[in-house]
Structures are given as C-alpha cells and as structure tokens.
Design a protein around this motif. Structure first.
Motif, PDB file in Angstrom:
ATOM      1  N   TRP A   6       0.834  -1.193   0.000  1.00  0.00           N
ATOM      2  CA  TRP A   6       0.000   0.000   0.000  1.00  0.00           C
ATOM      3  C   TRP A   6       0.869   1.243   0.000  1.00  0.00           C
ATOM      4  CZ3 TRP A   6       0.234  -3.221   4.312  1.00  0.00           C
ATOM      5  CH2 TRP A   6       0.800  -2.669   5.461  1.00  0.00           C
ATOM      6  N   TYR A   7       0.279   2.329  -0.470  1.00  0.00           N
ATOM      7  CA  TYR A   7       0.926   3.634  -0.407  1.00  0.00           C
ATOM      8  C   TYR A   7       0.424   4.324   0.854  1.00  0.00           C
ATOM      9  CZ  TYR A   7       1.613   8.567  -1.052  1.00  0.00           C
ATOM     10  OH  TYR A   7       1.958   9.859  -0.842  1.00  0.00           O
ATOM     11  N   ASP A   8       1.308   4.999   1.561  1.00  0.00           N
ATOM     12  CA  ASP A   8       0.957   5.703   2.791  1.00  0.00           C
ATOM     13  C   ASP A   8       1.499   7.128   2.695  1.00  0.00           C
ATOM     14  OD1 ASP A   8       0.594   6.632   5.371  1.00  0.00           O
ATOM     15  OD2 ASP A   8       1.290   4.784   6.308  1.00  0.00           O
ATOM     16  N   SER A   9       0.605   8.110   2.784  1.00  0.00           N
ATOM     17  CA  SER A   9       1.013   9.510   2.609  1.00  0.00           C
ATOM     18  C   SER A   9       1.825  10.058   3.779  1.00  0.00           C
ATOM     19  CB  SER A   9      -0.211  10.395   2.378  1.00  0.00           C
ATOM     20  OG  SER A   9      -1.022  10.444   3.530  1.00  0.00           O
ATOM     21  N   ARG A  21      -3.474   3.865   0.248  1.00  0.00           N
ATOM     22  CA  ARG A  21      -3.931   3.345  -1.045  1.00  0.00           C
ATOM     23  C   ARG A  21      -3.470   1.889  -1.163  1.00  0.00           C
ATOM     24  NH1 ARG A  21      -2.200   7.260  -4.136  1.00  0.00           N
ATOM     25  NH2 ARG A  21      -4.232   8.234  -4.253  1.00  0.00           N
ATOM     26  N   PRO A  22      -4.389   0.919  -0.990  1.00  0.00           N
ATOM     27  CA  PRO A  22      -4.002  -0.488  -1.104  1.00  0.00           C
ATOM     28  C   PRO A  22      -3.769  -0.891  -2.561  1.00  0.00           C
ATOM     29  CG  PRO A  22      -6.338  -0.296  -0.557  1.00  0.00           C
ATOM     30  CD  PRO A  22      -5.782   1.096  -0.606  1.00  0.00           C
ATOM     31  N   PHE A  23      -2.891  -1.861  -2.762  1.00  0.00           N
ATOM     32  CA  PHE A  23      -2.583  -2.365  -4.097  1.00  0.00           C
ATOM     33  C   PHE A  23      -2.807  -3.865  -4.160  1.00  0.00           C
ATOM     34  CE2 PHE A  23       0.390   1.269  -3.645  1.00  0.00           C
ATOM     35  CZ  PHE A  23      -0.195   2.094  -4.587  1.00  0.00           C
ATOM     36  N   CYS A  24      -3.011  -4.361  -5.380  1.00  0.00           N
ATOM     37  CA  CYS A  24      -3.255  -5.789  -5.588  1.00  0.00           C
ATOM     38  C   CYS A  24      -1.990  -6.615  -5.373  1.00  0.00           C
ATOM     39  CB  CYS A  24      -3.806  -6.024  -6.985  1.00  0.00           C
ATOM     40  SG  CYS A  24      -2.663  -5.561  -8.311  1.00  0.00           S
ATOM     41  N   GLY A  25      -0.847  -6.001  -5.455  1.00  0.00           N
ATOM     42  CA  GLY A  25       0.421  -6.710  -5.288  1.00  0.00           C
ATOM     43  C   GLY A  25       1.566  -5.843  -5.763  1.00  0.00           C
ATOM     44  N   CYS A  28       1.144  -3.815  -9.163  1.00  0.00           N
ATOM     45  CA  CYS A  28       0.304  -2.615  -9.050  1.00  0.00           C
ATOM     46  C   CYS A  28       1.030  -1.510  -8.275  1.00  0.00           C
ATOM     47  CB  CYS A  28      -1.011  -2.948  -8.358  1.00  0.00           C
ATOM     48  SG  CYS A  28      -2.024  -4.119  -9.280  1.00  0.00           S
ATOM     49  N   ALA A  29       1.729  -1.882  -7.233  1.00  0.00           N
ATOM     50  CA  ALA A  29       2.468  -0.899  -6.438  1.00  0.00           C
ATOM     51  C   ALA A  29       3.552  -0.232  -7.281  1.00  0.00           C
ATOM     52  CB  ALA A  29       3.078  -1.560  -5.207  1.00  0.00           C
ATOM     53  N   HIS A  30       4.293  -1.013  -8.050  1.00  0.00           N
ATOM     54  CA  HIS A  30       5.348  -0.450  -8.903  1.00  0.00           C
ATOM     55  C   HIS A  30       4.760   0.415 -10.012  1.00  0.00           C
ATOM     56  CE1 HIS A  30       8.717  -2.424  -7.040  1.00  0.00           C
ATOM     57  NE2 HIS A  30       8.051  -3.557  -7.060  1.00  0.00           N
ATOM     58  N   LYS A  31       3.632  -0.014 -10.589  1.00  0.00           N
ATOM     59  CA  LYS A  31       2.994   0.789 -11.635  1.00  0.00           C
ATOM     60  C   LYS A  31       2.558   2.140 -11.080  1.00  0.00           C
ATOM     61  CE  LYS A  31      -0.700   0.722 -15.103  1.00  0.00           C
ATOM     62  NZ  LYS A  31      -0.213   1.939 -15.636  1.00  0.00           N
ATOM     63  N   TYR A  32       1.952   2.143  -9.898  1.00  0.00           N
ATOM     64  CA  TYR A  32       1.540   3.408  -9.279  1.00  0.00           C
ATOM     65  C   TYR A  32       2.756   4.302  -9.040  1.00  0.00           C
ATOM     66  CZ  TYR A  32      -0.131   6.781  -5.901  1.00  0.00           C
ATOM     67  OH  TYR A  32      -0.413   7.954  -5.249  1.00  0.00           O
ATOM     68  N   ARG A  33       3.803   3.720  -8.455  1.00  0.00           N
ATOM     69  CA  ARG A  33       5.013   4.494  -8.168  1.00  0.00           C
ATOM     70  C   ARG A  33       5.615   5.082  -9.445  1.00  0.00           C
ATOM     71  NH1 ARG A  33       9.242   0.817  -6.082  1.00  0.00           N
ATOM     72  NH2 ARG A  33       9.694   0.610  -8.270  1.00  0.00           N
ATOM     73  N   ASP A  34       5.635   4.286 -10.512  1.00  0.00           N
ATOM     74  CA  ASP A  34       6.208   4.772 -11.775  1.00  0.00           C
ATOM     75  C   ASP A  34       5.298   5.787 -12.460  1.00  0.00           C
ATOM     76  OD1 ASP A  34       8.335   3.093 -11.304  1.00  0.00           O
ATOM     77  OD2 ASP A  34       7.643   1.525 -12.681  1.00  0.00           O
ATOM     78  N   ASP A  35       3.992   5.527 -12.488  1.00  0.00           N
ATOM     79  CA  ASP A  35       3.048   6.429 -13.159  1.00  0.00           C
ATOM     80  C   ASP A  35       2.959   7.785 -12.459  1.00  0.00           C
ATOM     81  OD1 ASP A  35       2.552   4.431 -14.964  1.00  0.00           O
ATOM     82  OD2 ASP A  35       0.525   3.972 -14.230  1.00  0.00           O
ATOM     83  N   TRP A  36       2.917   7.771 -11.139  1.00  0.00           N
ATOM     84  CA  TRP A  36       2.750   9.008 -10.365  1.00  0.00           C
ATOM     85  C   TRP A  36       4.086   9.611  -9.936  1.00  0.00           C
ATOM     86  CZ3 TRP A  36      -1.698  11.631  -9.779  1.00  0.00           C
ATOM     87  CH2 TRP A  36      -2.856  10.988 -10.190  1.00  0.00           C
ATOM     88  N   TRP A  41       8.628  12.804  -5.197  1.00  0.00           N
ATOM     89  CA  TRP A  41       7.975  13.699  -4.238  1.00  0.00           C
ATOM     90  C   TRP A  41       8.897  13.922  -3.050  1.00  0.00           C
ATOM     91  CZ3 TRP A  41       2.639  10.799  -4.044  1.00  0.00           C
ATOM     92  CH2 TRP A  41       2.004  10.958  -5.265  1.00  0.00           C
ATOM     93  N   PRO A  42       8.905  15.131  -2.502  1.00  0.00           N
ATOM     94  CA  PRO A  42       9.762  15.386  -1.344  1.00  0.00           C
ATOM     95  C   PRO A  42       9.315  14.571  -0.132  1.00  0.00           C
ATOM     96  CG  PRO A  42       8.677  17.419  -2.112  1.00  0.00           C
ATOM     97  CD  PRO A  42       8.160  16.300  -2.942  1.00  0.00           C
ATOM     98  N   ALA A  43      10.277  14.042   0.574  1.00  0.00           N
ATOM     99  CA  ALA A  43       9.984  13.256   1.785  1.00  0.00           C
ATOM    100  C   ALA A  43       9.530  14.191   2.903  1.00  0.00           C
ATOM    101  CB  ALA A  43      11.212  12.480   2.214  1.00  0.00           C
ATOM    102  N   ARG A  44       8.586  13.701   3.697  1.00  0.00           N
ATOM    103  CA  ARG A  44       8.124  14.467   4.855  1.00  0.00           C
ATOM    104  C   ARG A  44       9.246  14.487   5.886  1.00  0.00           C
ATOM    105  NH1 ARG A  44       3.067  15.604   6.173  1.00  0.00           N
ATOM    106  NH2 ARG A  44       2.219  13.948   4.858  1.00  0.00           N
TER     107      ARG A  44
END
Length: 68
Positions: A6-9, A21-25, A28-36, A41-44
């Motif tokens: 999952w992605y955690d803001s 944001r949960p992912f199917c595996g 999906c997690a890598h696709k989200y990371r690559d697409d977005w 993004w700057p680290a908190r």
C-alpha cells in the motif's frame, strides 16, 4: 487475503492528511510508483505528524482509512 502492499502519505510532504492506497500486489504498487513518480515527491521531514490518524501502520486489513 491480507493487503501486503500500500501507499501511505505519511512519507510524503505533498499531503496534509493521511491517505492509504491499497494495491493488488507488487506489480500494481510499482505501476503506481512509476506512473505518479512518487519517488520524486519530497519526503516528509521528521518528526512526522502526531495523533491517532498518523500512527505507523503495519497491517491495513483491520483499520479504517481514507483512500482516494
């Protein structure tokens, strides 16, 4: 089946609220990371926000969370 990816803001300064944001595996997690381009993004900075909604999460299957 438990969510393992999952992605955690909490990690990104881009968001002022907690988003999970949960992912199917891993695919999906890598696709989200690559697409977005989340790696760009700057680290908190620490310390991270406090409060119940900002607690470190190790299992999202039994919690209430906001997703978009």
């Amino acid at each position: 089946m438990n969510a393992m990816y999952w992605y955690d803001s909490i990690h990104d300064v881009k968001y002022d609220r907690r988003l999970i944001r949960p992912f199917c595996g891993p695919v999906c997690a890598h696709k989200y990371r690559d697409d977005w381009k989340t790696n760009e993004w700057p680290a908190r900075p620490t310390p991270w926000p406090k409060g119940p909604e900002w607690q470190i999460i190790q299992d999202i299957d039994h919690i209430d969370y906001e997703s978009d």
